[in-house]
Design a protein around this motif. Structure first.
Motif, PDB file in Angstrom:
ATOM      1  N   GLY A   2     -32.378   3.521 -24.335  1.00 20.83           N
ATOM      2  CA  GLY A   2     -30.945   3.470 -24.581  1.00 20.83           C
ATOM      3  C   GLY A   2     -30.305   2.274 -23.893  1.00 20.83           C
ATOM      4  N   ARG A   7     -26.347   0.991 -22.375  1.00 15.78           N
ATOM      5  CA  ARG A   7     -24.971   1.414 -22.069  1.00 15.78           C
ATOM      6  C   ARG A   7     -23.968   0.604 -22.891  1.00 15.78           C
ATOM      7  N   GLY A  43     -30.664 -10.839 -22.581  1.00 14.10           N
ATOM      8  CA  GLY A  43     -31.439  -9.999 -21.661  1.00 14.10           C
ATOM      9  C   GLY A  43     -31.727  -8.645 -22.284  1.00 14.10           C
ATOM     10  N   ASN A  44     -30.716  -8.043 -22.903  1.00 15.00           N
ATOM     11  CA  ASN A  44     -30.910  -6.760 -23.580  1.00 15.00           C
ATOM     12  C   ASN A  44     -31.895  -6.923 -24.742  1.00 15.00           C
ATOM     13  N   GLY A  98     -35.450  -8.046 -23.185  1.00 10.80           N
ATOM     14  CA  GLY A  98     -35.965  -7.049 -22.245  1.00 10.80           C
ATOM     15  C   GLY A  98     -36.236  -5.713 -22.921  1.00 10.80           C
ATOM     16  N   HIS A 138     -23.501   7.451 -19.633  1.00 11.32           N
ATOM     17  CA  HIS A 138     -23.841   6.614 -18.479  1.00 11.32           C
ATOM     18  C   HIS A 138     -22.740   5.602 -18.168  1.00 11.32           C
ATOM     19  N   TYR A 157     -27.001   9.362 -11.421  1.00 12.22           N
ATOM     20  CA  TYR A 157     -27.338   8.549 -12.599  1.00 12.22           C
ATOM     21  C   TYR A 157     -28.820   8.694 -12.987  1.00 12.22           C
ATOM     22  N   MET A 193     -30.495   9.962 -16.556  1.00 15.31           N
ATOM     23  CA  MET A 193     -31.455   9.113 -17.276  1.00 15.31           C
ATOM     24  C   MET A 193     -32.766   9.866 -17.500  1.00 15.31           C
ATOM     25  N   ASP A 220     -32.238  12.103 -20.410  1.00 15.73           N
ATOM     26  CA  ASP A 220     -32.331  11.342 -21.674  1.00 15.73           C
ATOM     27  C   ASP A 220     -33.770  11.249 -22.160  1.00 15.73           C
ATOM     28  N   VAL A 257     -38.062  -0.876 -21.641  1.00 17.54           N
ATOM     29  CA  VAL A 257     -36.906  -1.305 -20.829  1.00 17.54           C
ATOM     30  C   VAL A 257     -37.238  -2.607 -20.110  1.00 17.54           C
ATOM     31  N   GLY A 258     -36.204  -3.237 -19.560  1.00 18.80           N
ATOM     32  CA  GLY A 258     -36.397  -4.415 -18.726  1.00 18.80           C
ATOM     33  C   GLY A 258     -36.797  -4.016 -17.315  1.00 18.80           C
ATOM     34  N   ASP A 288     -35.397  -4.225 -14.530  1.00 20.10           N
ATOM     35  CA  ASP A 288     -34.409  -3.564 -13.661  1.00 20.10           C
ATOM     36  C   ASP A 288     -34.421  -2.037 -13.772  1.00 20.10           C
ATOM     37  N   GLN A 289     -35.100  -1.495 -14.775  1.00 19.44           N
ATOM     38  CA  GLN A 289     -35.108  -0.032 -14.947  1.00 19.44           C
ATOM     39  C   GLN A 289     -36.378   0.620 -14.397  1.00 19.44           C
ATOM     40  N   VAL A 309     -39.894  -7.393 -18.409  1.00 16.23           N
ATOM     41  CA  VAL A 309     -39.273  -8.710 -18.455  1.00 16.23           C
ATOM     42  C   VAL A 309     -37.962  -8.722 -17.670  1.00 16.23           C
ATOM     43  N   VAL A 366     -34.916 -11.350 -17.884  1.00 20.27           N
ATOM     44  CA  VAL A 366     -34.370 -12.583 -18.466  1.00 20.27           C
ATOM     45  C   VAL A 366     -33.346 -13.148 -17.481  1.00 20.27           C
ATOM     46  N   MET A 399     -29.729 -12.177 -16.242  1.00 17.89           N
ATOM     47  CA  MET A 399     -28.620 -12.167 -17.180  1.00 17.89           C
ATOM     48  C   MET A 399     -28.034 -10.758 -17.199  1.00 17.89           C
TER      49      MET A 399
HETATM   50  P1  TYM Z   1     -28.467  -1.404 -19.545  1.00 16.66           P
HETATM   51  O1  TYM Z   1     -27.463  -0.902 -20.511  1.00 16.66           O
HETATM   52  O2  TYM Z   1     -27.997  -2.044 -18.307  1.00 16.66           O
HETATM   53  O3  TYM Z   1     -29.447  -2.406 -20.259  1.00 16.66           O
HETATM   54  C1  TYM Z   1     -30.072  -2.080 -21.492  1.00 16.66           C
HETATM   55  C2  TYM Z   1     -31.500  -2.587 -21.534  1.00 16.66           C
HETATM   56  O4  TYM Z   1     -31.528  -4.004 -21.377  1.00 16.66           O
HETATM   57  C3  TYM Z   1     -32.398  -4.349 -20.315  1.00 16.66           C
HETATM   58  N1  TYM Z   1     -31.878  -5.556 -19.633  1.00 16.66           N
HETATM   59  C4  TYM Z   1     -32.633  -6.615 -19.336  1.00 16.66           C
HETATM   60  N2  TYM Z   1     -33.932  -6.872 -19.519  1.00 16.66           N
HETATM   61  C5  TYM Z   1     -34.395  -8.067 -19.110  1.00 16.66           C
HETATM   62  N3  TYM Z   1     -33.614  -9.013 -18.532  1.00 16.66           N
HETATM   63  C6  TYM Z   1     -32.303  -8.807 -18.307  1.00 16.66           C
HETATM   64  N4  TYM Z   1     -31.553  -9.741 -17.760  1.00 16.66           N
HETATM   65  C7  TYM Z   1     -31.756  -7.553 -18.715  1.00 16.66           C
HETATM   66  N5  TYM Z   1     -30.517  -7.004 -18.655  1.00 16.66           N
HETATM   67  C8  TYM Z   1     -30.620  -5.774 -19.220  1.00 16.66           C
HETATM   68  C9  TYM Z   1     -32.414  -3.152 -19.403  1.00 16.66           C
HETATM   69  O5  TYM Z   1     -33.571  -3.129 -18.600  1.00 16.66           O
HETATM   70  C10 TYM Z   1     -32.372  -2.021 -20.392  1.00 16.66           C
HETATM   71  O6  TYM Z   1     -33.666  -1.764 -20.904  1.00 16.66           O
HETATM   72  N6  TYM Z   1     -29.849   2.912 -17.401  1.00 16.66           N
HETATM   73  C11 TYM Z   1     -30.019   2.051 -18.569  1.00 16.66           C
HETATM   74  C12 TYM Z   1     -29.638   2.721 -19.866  1.00 16.66           C
HETATM   75  C13 TYM Z   1     -30.324   4.016 -20.084  1.00 16.66           C
HETATM   76  C14 TYM Z   1     -31.676   4.228 -20.461  1.00 16.66           C
HETATM   77  C15 TYM Z   1     -31.840   5.625 -20.543  1.00 16.66           C
HETATM   78  C16 TYM Z   1     -32.736   3.373 -20.730  1.00 16.66           C
HETATM   79  C17 TYM Z   1     -29.737   5.238 -19.951  1.00 16.66           C
HETATM   80  N7  TYM Z   1     -30.654   6.195 -20.219  1.00 16.66           N
HETATM   81  C18 TYM Z   1     -33.061   6.197 -20.880  1.00 16.66           C
HETATM   82  C19 TYM Z   1     -33.968   3.946 -21.084  1.00 16.66           C
HETATM   83  C20 TYM Z   1     -34.118   5.325 -21.152  1.00 16.66           C
HETATM   84  C21 TYM Z   1     -29.135   0.826 -18.384  1.00 16.66           C
HETATM   85  O7  TYM Z   1     -28.189   0.850 -17.672  1.00 16.66           O
HETATM   86  O8  TYM Z   1     -29.494  -0.236 -19.171  1.00 16.66           O
END
Ligand code: TYM
Length: 337
Positions: free
Chosen positions: A11, A13, A21-22, A25, A47, A130, A134, A137, A148-149, A151-152, A188, A190, A199
């Motif tokens: 997912g 947000r 990045g999204n 990633g 979230h 939080y 998650m 979810d 996911v990227g 950061d998760q 990843v 980014v 990013m």
């Molecule tokens: P969110 O909304 O901050 O970011 C969404 C997705 O984009 C990835 N991402 C990146 N990947 C690489 N480089 C970057 N600079 C970058 N910026 C963002 C994030 O890793 C993510 O995969 N908590 C999550 C949302 C969430 C979720 C879940 C994800 C809620 N429930 C269940 C997976 C499963 C979040 O805040 O992502």
């Protein structure tokens, strides 16, 4: 066969427009997974509440992320695509999991520590729990892979802890242990354009490049991206700002292009102006077809509504099965109804 297929869930947000990045990633992996996995992709609007968004802008962001998902190529015929708040079973599982999560581990979570450092004035319970939401979810569909990227990563580790704890407490292998996933084996990160970090939507102005950004704006932001002095010794290590530009090239440019600039860097003849122009051109080329689709889809509110409704129905069916199992195991099966 369908039942034994691995399940995928992820997912994003709705806190703004999707950026590169999204895409690189997360979304790029969603696309590759939807052909041979049972996939669930959702818009994580619950979230988003932790940062107290204005209600009107929250609901319009939900629509825009849905349109962006589809414009990138998520296919409602292959994947279940839904809005988190349309599936109340997620909130129910969140409640049920809350007592399995300990204050100490939640407070130690990096994203929580970062949030309290940045927003001292808004340290609410939603931020602390939080990772439990998650986990709900992910566990609501008993997913195996979570694209996911980087950061998760820690959130996934916490989800596994809650899953294992649940299985252990109730004596069954009910939840699989979900793994963070990227096709390239590594998660990843980014980089942004400001020379440091990643990013992000909420980073400084000019740090992120959005999928729907105009060509002029992409070019301007890249022009302004931080650089460093040119190399004076052959084959020297790249400063972080330059490494970042090469990393972005790695996402959108051809192998030959990258090699051309690598060679120039290594023999100290590189000029960052032409490198930036090439990078901007390749990003514009990448984003253009997606951007056009976003504009079309956003106008088609009927279609977005139909897709969200169908997605919620499919997601609730799967979620209900899990909730039933969880309540049975926890001793919450109704005796009276
Ligand atoms: P969110 O909304 O901050 O970011 C969404 C997705 O984009 C990835 N991402 C990146 N990947 C690489 N480089 C970057 N600079 C970058 N910026 C963002 C994030 O890793 C993510 O995969 N908590 C999550 C949302 C969430 C979720 C879940 C994800 C809620 N429930 C269940 C997976 C499963 C979040 O805040 O992502």
């Amino acid at each position: 066969y369908f039942r034994t297929m691995e399940k995928v869930l992820s997912g994003i947000r709705p806190t703004g427009y999707l950026h590169l990045g999204n895409y690189f990633g997360a979304v790029k992996n969603f696309l590759a997974l939807q052909d041979n996995h049972e996939c669930f992709f959702f818009v994580a609007n619950l979230h988003a509440l932790t940062t107290h968004p204005d209600p009107l802008s929250l609901s319009s962001s939900v629509k825009s992320v849905l349109a962006e998902y589809l414009a990138c190529g998520l296919d409602p015929e292959k994947s279940t695509i839904y809005i988190q708040s349309d599936v109340p079973e997620i909130s129910e599982l969140y409640t049920l999991l809350n007592s399995l999560a300990y204050k100490g581990e939640l407070e130690k979570c990096t994203s929580f520590k970062e949030k309290i450092r940045k927003h001292e004035e808004n340290i609410n319970a939603g931020l602390l729990t939080y990772p439990v939401l998650m986990a709900a979810d992910i566990l609501i569909h008993r997913a195996h892979k979570v694209p996911v990227g980087k950061d998760q990563e820690q959130h996934l580790e916490m989800t596994r802890n809650f899953a294992v704890r649940f299985n252990h407490r109730y004596g069954v292998d009910f939840f699989p242990e979900p793994q963070a996933f990227n096709f390239s084996q590594q998660l990843v990160k980014v980089p942004g354009l400001d020379g440091s970090g990643k990013m992000g939507k909420s980073e400084a102005e000019g740090n992120a490049l959005f999928l729907r950004e105009s060509n002029e704006s992409i070019i301007n932001k890249i022009k302004k991206a931080k650089t460093a002095p040119s190399p004076t010794e052959p084959n020297s290590v790249k400063p972080i700002e330059i490494e970042n530009l090469f990393m972005l090239m790695g996402l959108v440019s051809s192998k030959e292009t990258i090699q051309y600039f690598e060679d120039k860097y290594n023999d100290c003849s590189i000029q960052y102006g032409p490198l930036k122009m090439q990078l901007a051109e390749d990003i514009v080329k990448f984003a253009l077809p997606i951007k056009e689709k976003i504009v079309d889809l956003e106008k088609n509110t009927d279609l977005l509504g139909k897709i969200a409704k169908l997605g919620a129905e499919k997601a609730r069916e799967s979620a209900n099965e899990t909730i039933k199992g969880v309540k049975n195991l926890m001793g919450l099966k109704s005796i009276w109804l």
